[in-house]
Design a protein around this motif. Structure first.
Motif, PDB file in Angstrom:
ATOM      1  N   THR A  63       0.851  -1.153   0.064  1.00  0.00           N
ATOM      2  CA  THR A  63      -0.028   0.028  -0.291  1.00  0.00           C
ATOM      3  C   THR A  63       0.776   1.207  -0.011  1.00  0.00           C
ATOM      4  O   THR A  63       2.189   1.192   0.148  1.00  0.00           O
ATOM      5  N   ASP A  65       1.318   3.613   2.099  1.00  0.00           N
ATOM      6  CA  ASP A  65       2.036   3.704   3.452  1.00  0.00           C
ATOM      7  C   ASP A  65       3.012   2.620   3.733  1.00  0.00           C
ATOM      8  O   ASP A  65       3.636   2.831   4.974  1.00  0.00           O
ATOM      9  N   ASP A  90      -8.242   2.559  -0.498  1.00  0.00           N
ATOM     10  CA  ASP A  90      -8.738   2.322   0.808  1.00  0.00           C
ATOM     11  C   ASP A  90     -10.060   3.152   0.714  1.00  0.00           C
ATOM     12  O   ASP A  90     -10.532   3.601  -0.040  1.00  0.00           O
ATOM     13  N   ALA A  92     -11.968   4.921   3.743  1.00  0.00           N
ATOM     14  CA  ALA A  92     -11.880   5.378   5.468  1.00  0.00           C
ATOM     15  C   ALA A  92     -10.750   4.725   6.167  1.00  0.00           C
ATOM     16  O   ALA A  92     -10.885   4.329   7.290  1.00  0.00           O
ATOM     17  N   GLY A  93      -9.656   4.559   5.413  1.00  0.00           N
ATOM     18  CA  GLY A  93      -8.271   4.362   6.078  1.00  0.00           C
ATOM     19  C   GLY A  93      -8.087   2.613   5.921  1.00  0.00           C
ATOM     20  O   GLY A  93      -7.207   2.207   6.379  1.00  0.00           O
ATOM     21  N   ASP A 107     -11.431  -5.955   1.951  1.00  0.00           N
ATOM     22  CA  ASP A 107     -10.717  -5.509   3.132  1.00  0.00           C
ATOM     23  C   ASP A 107      -9.219  -6.366   2.927  1.00  0.00           C
ATOM     24  O   ASP A 107      -9.495  -7.651   3.158  1.00  0.00           O
TER      25      ASP A 107
END
Length: 154
Positions: A63, A65, A90, A92-93, A107
């Motif tokens: 991802t 991050d 993503d 909402a995070g 997810d």
């Protein structure tokens, strides 16, 4: 910097105080049950990569991050081995992948389907990921574990 979502158990490479798994042994020593896949630098950000591990196809994702996730490669709605070609993003995070077939969104942490597109909810199996000396390792979740799909591997 590498941030991981992974299961830490007795067989996981030793962890630093920050929680990122690193090995105290040489990079060639692979803990039991873990399979060396590739180098972290081989994985493109926001893209998937497919790998064959013990006869099972998996999809590996990195991802934006720096977190790494592994799922089965097979889309549970179409039966096609395409999840590594899905759109990584993503909600909402929550890190997700949208299947390129019928566009269901999964997810990446749990494998749960977030958007069924009007079909019965199905989930994709997730696998723990660890990094040792810049090398990505995956530990396969049991294929016969009916409860394994849709649950957080941590």
């Amino acid at each position: 910097m590498t941030i991981l979502e992974t299961t830490m158990d007795a067989e996981t490479p030793a962890a630093t105080p920050g929680g990122v798994p690193v090995a105290r042994e040489a990079a060639e020593a692979v803990p039991a049950g873990w399979t060396r896949i590739c180098r972290v630098d081989d994985l493109l950000v926001e893209r998937g990569a497919a790998a064959l591990v013990d006869g099972r196809q998996i999809a590996l994702f990195r991802t934006y991050d720096g977190r790494l996730f592994a799922t089965d490669q097979i889309d549970p709605f179409s039966g096609a081995a395409v999840l590594s070609r899905g759109i990584v993003g993503d909600r909402a995070g929550v890190p997700t992948v949208a299947s390129p077939m019928y566009k269901q969104v999964f997810d990446l942490r749990t494998g749960a389907c977030l958007d069924t597109q009007g079909k019965e909810p199905l989930s994709v199996r997730v696998h723990p990921v660890a990094v040792t000396d810049g090398v990505v390792f995956v530990k396969l979740a049991p294929a016969d574990d009916a409860d394994g799909a849709g649950k957080d591997p941590r």
